[in-house]
Write an enzyme that holds these catalytic residues in place. Sequence first.
Site, PDB file in Angstrom:
ATOM      1  N   GLY A   3    -118.221  27.019  82.318  1.00  0.00           N
ATOM      2  CA  GLY A   3    -119.244  26.231  81.630  1.00  0.00           C
ATOM      3  C   GLY A   3    -119.464  24.856  82.237  1.00  0.00           C
ATOM      4  O   GLY A   3    -119.409  24.668  83.455  1.00  0.00           O
TER       5      GLY A   3
ATOM      6  N   ASP B  58    -107.246  23.260  82.005  1.00  0.00           N
ATOM      7  CA  ASP B  58    -107.750  24.268  81.065  1.00  0.00           C
ATOM      8  C   ASP B  58    -106.579  25.109  80.576  1.00  0.00           C
ATOM      9  O   ASP B  58    -105.523  25.156  81.206  1.00  0.00           O
ATOM     10  CB  ASP B  58    -108.793  25.172  81.756  1.00  0.00           C
ATOM     11  CG  ASP B  58    -109.855  25.684  80.795  1.00  0.00           C
ATOM     12  OD1 ASP B  58    -111.023  25.302  80.918  1.00  0.00           O
ATOM     13  OD2 ASP B  58    -109.505  26.473  79.873  1.00  0.00           O
TER      14      ASP B  58
ATOM     15  N   ASP C 254    -103.011  22.412  77.745  1.00  0.00           N
ATOM     16  CA  ASP C 254    -103.660  22.437  76.440  1.00  0.00           C
ATOM     17  C   ASP C 254    -103.817  20.976  76.007  1.00  0.00           C
ATOM     18  O   ASP C 254    -102.830  20.282  75.743  1.00  0.00           O
ATOM     19  CB  ASP C 254    -102.779  23.209  75.446  1.00  0.00           C
ATOM     20  CG  ASP C 254    -103.408  23.295  74.065  1.00  0.00           C
ATOM     21  OD1 ASP C 254    -104.295  22.466  73.749  1.00  0.00           O
ATOM     22  OD2 ASP C 254    -102.999  24.181  73.295  1.00  0.00           O
TER      23      ASP C 254
ATOM     24  N   TYR D  58    -117.369  24.848  69.552  1.00  0.00           N
ATOM     25  CA  TYR D  58    -118.514  24.623  68.658  1.00  0.00           C
ATOM     26  C   TYR D  58    -118.860  25.877  67.860  1.00  0.00           C
ATOM     27  O   TYR D  58    -120.000  26.357  67.920  1.00  0.00           O
ATOM     28  CB  TYR D  58    -119.721  24.107  69.449  1.00  0.00           C
ATOM     29  CG  TYR D  58    -119.972  24.790  70.781  1.00  0.00           C
ATOM     30  CD1 TYR D  58    -120.818  25.881  70.887  1.00  0.00           C
ATOM     31  CD2 TYR D  58    -119.347  24.338  71.941  1.00  0.00           C
ATOM     32  CE1 TYR D  58    -121.061  26.502  72.105  1.00  0.00           C
ATOM     33  CE2 TYR D  58    -119.568  24.948  73.169  1.00  0.00           C
ATOM     34  CZ  TYR D  58    -120.423  26.032  73.242  1.00  0.00           C
ATOM     35  OH  TYR D  58    -120.649  26.647  74.451  1.00  0.00           O
TER      36      TYR D  58
ATOM     37  N   TYR E 109    -118.447  20.521  63.554  1.00  0.00           N
ATOM     38  CA  TYR E 109    -118.648  20.197  64.974  1.00  0.00           C
ATOM     39  C   TYR E 109    -119.389  18.864  65.134  1.00  0.00           C
ATOM     40  O   TYR E 109    -118.991  18.004  65.915  1.00  0.00           O
ATOM     41  CB  TYR E 109    -119.432  21.336  65.633  1.00  0.00           C
ATOM     42  CG  TYR E 109    -119.814  21.076  67.074  1.00  0.00           C
ATOM     43  CD1 TYR E 109    -118.835  20.955  68.056  1.00  0.00           C
ATOM     44  CD2 TYR E 109    -121.151  20.948  67.449  1.00  0.00           C
ATOM     45  CE1 TYR E 109    -119.184  20.721  69.383  1.00  0.00           C
ATOM     46  CE2 TYR E 109    -121.505  20.720  68.760  1.00  0.00           C
ATOM     47  CZ  TYR E 109    -120.517  20.603  69.726  1.00  0.00           C
ATOM     48  OH  TYR E 109    -120.861  20.368  71.035  1.00  0.00           O
TER      49      TYR E 109
HETATM   50  N1  LIG Z   1    -122.996  24.642  75.908  1.00  0.00           N
HETATM   51  C1  LIG Z   1    -123.657  23.925  75.033  1.00  0.00           C
HETATM   52  O1  LIG Z   1    -124.706  24.317  74.504  1.00  0.00           O
HETATM   53  C2  LIG Z   1    -123.172  22.544  74.677  1.00  0.00           C
HETATM   54  C3  LIG Z   1    -124.086  21.654  74.082  1.00  0.00           C
HETATM   55  C4  LIG Z   1    -123.658  20.381  73.737  1.00  0.00           C
HETATM   56  C5  LIG Z   1    -122.341  20.016  73.978  1.00  0.00           C
HETATM   57  N2  LIG Z   1    -121.468  20.899  74.541  1.00  0.00           N
HETATM   58  C6  LIG Z   1    -120.102  20.474  74.752  1.00  0.00           C
HETATM   59  O2  LIG Z   1    -119.788  20.634  76.118  1.00  0.00           O
HETATM   60  C7  LIG Z   1    -118.419  20.977  76.277  1.00  0.00           C
HETATM   61  C8  LIG Z   1    -118.289  22.245  77.100  1.00  0.00           C
HETATM   62  O3  LIG Z   1    -119.070  23.275  76.499  1.00  0.00           O
HETATM   63  P1  LIG Z   1    -119.191  24.703  77.215  1.00  0.00           P
HETATM   64  O4  LIG Z   1    -120.365  25.382  76.627  1.00  0.00           O
HETATM   65  O5  LIG Z   1    -119.107  24.516  78.688  1.00  0.00           O
HETATM   66  O6  LIG Z   1    -117.875  25.403  76.671  1.00  0.00           O
HETATM   67  P2  LIG Z   1    -117.020  26.622  77.302  1.00  0.00           P
HETATM   68  O7  LIG Z   1    -116.453  27.349  76.142  1.00  0.00           O
HETATM   69  O8  LIG Z   1    -117.831  27.364  78.299  1.00  0.00           O
HETATM   70  O9  LIG Z   1    -115.878  25.861  78.091  1.00  0.00           O
HETATM   71  C9  LIG Z   1    -114.899  25.128  77.418  1.00  0.00           C
HETATM   72  C10 LIG Z   1    -113.632  25.205  78.206  1.00  0.00           C
HETATM   73  O10 LIG Z   1    -112.631  24.468  77.460  1.00  0.00           O
HETATM   74  C11 LIG Z   1    -111.415  25.207  77.548  1.00  0.00           C
HETATM   75  N3  LIG Z   1    -110.521  24.854  76.448  1.00  0.00           N
HETATM   76  C12 LIG Z   1    -110.566  25.303  75.168  1.00  0.00           C
HETATM   77  N4  LIG Z   1    -109.542  24.812  74.467  1.00  0.00           N
HETATM   78  C13 LIG Z   1    -108.817  24.055  75.320  1.00  0.00           C
HETATM   79  C14 LIG Z   1    -107.626  23.309  75.185  1.00  0.00           C
HETATM   80  N5  LIG Z   1    -106.969  23.247  74.019  1.00  0.00           N
HETATM   81  N6  LIG Z   1    -107.157  22.640  76.270  1.00  0.00           N
HETATM   82  C15 LIG Z   1    -107.799  22.704  77.456  1.00  0.00           C
HETATM   83  N7  LIG Z   1    -108.927  23.406  77.641  1.00  0.00           N
HETATM   84  C16 LIG Z   1    -109.438  24.074  76.585  1.00  0.00           C
HETATM   85  C17 LIG Z   1    -111.860  26.652  77.492  1.00  0.00           C
HETATM   86  O11 LIG Z   1    -110.837  27.520  77.968  1.00  0.00           O
HETATM   87  C18 LIG Z   1    -113.101  26.628  78.376  1.00  0.00           C
HETATM   88  O12 LIG Z   1    -112.804  26.879  79.715  1.00  0.00           O
HETATM   89  C19 LIG Z   1    -117.848  21.091  74.860  1.00  0.00           C
HETATM   90  O13 LIG Z   1    -117.228  19.884  74.496  1.00  0.00           O
HETATM   91  C20 LIG Z   1    -119.076  21.325  74.014  1.00  0.00           C
HETATM   92  O14 LIG Z   1    -118.904  20.902  72.684  1.00  0.00           O
HETATM   93  C21 LIG Z   1    -121.864  22.156  74.892  1.00  0.00           C
END
Ligand SMILES: NC(=O)c1ccc[n+]([C@@H]2O[C@H](COP(=O)([O-])OP(=O)(O)OC[C@H]3O[C@@H](n4cnc5c(N)ncnc54)[C@H](O)[C@@H]3O)[C@@H](O)[C@H]2O)c1
Length: 247
Positions: free
Chosen positions: A16, A36, A60, A91, A152
Amino acid sequence: MAITDRVAVVTGAARGLGQEFAVALARLGHRVSGWDIGDLGETADRVAGVGGEFLPLKVDVTEPVQVSAAVDEVVERFGGLQIVVNNAGIYPPIPFEDTTIDDWRRIMRLNLEGPFSVTHAALPHLRAAGWGRVVNVVSAVVFLGPPELVAYTTSKAGLVGFTRALANAVGADGITVNALAPGLTSTDTAVKTTGADGGFERVRARQAIPHTESPADLVSTLEYLCDERSGFLTGQTINVDGGSAFR
Ligand SMILES: NC(=O)c1ccc[n+]([C@@H]2O[C@H](COP(=O)([O-])OP(=O)(O)OC[C@H]3O[C@@H](n4cnc5c(N)ncnc54)[C@H](O)[C@@H]3O)[C@@H](O)[C@H]2O)c1
């Protein structure tokens, strides 16, 4: 002249947005450690593809002992640490009435405690460098407050407060702290959860720029916030959502 060989930590870098951010910083020449709980192999391959230096660490971010050990490892390997991108987050859409206290705590723990622990452990190294950039990934939901994302939204609004107060606490030491707020972005997790029932179509319809946001749309703003020349920009929340939240 831009200095592009800083040391950066990006949390949630296995996929992501975090993966995109890790690759982008490495492409600029920064040495990057991606953290991660998941497999960082794909990110390592992409960083290698742009000729970057990468230290993948299983961490973590909700476990402070793991976080401080990881900071030590980064500093040992790269000789310092100056850029922190607090990206790991969850989220899950849950109607407010169905939200349990355990859901609430799980969301706060990762989205709020995580950035606290990571930033707290990293900060002495940013101070020692007399230069630093902290970027907290929040969300356009802090402006919109979608009903299915109460916990969230609360967590990310907390992170906006953290951004502002911390900016005041560290500004005199050459460290900026800003928040980057994406709109709904097409990562695998977003497609599976928020976007699953036509969420992308609904969000696109309220954007000024009617295309689906992709991780690449956020890269230039991340680079701008981390840039050497952005040292007077701090405490801000930059919303990159195709013009949705102001409408
Ligand atoms: N994708 C969206 O639409 C969006 C929109 C606004 C904000 N965000 C924010 O962007 C960020 C990334 O979103 P994304 O869609 O890429 O998410 P994602 O789920 O694709 O990636 C998140 C990553 O965080 C890792 N993770 C989870 N728990 C963890 C922990 N305890 N320690 C270390 N790593 C951990 C997961 O393994 C994953 O690789 C988040 O903070 C999310 O709230 C996302």
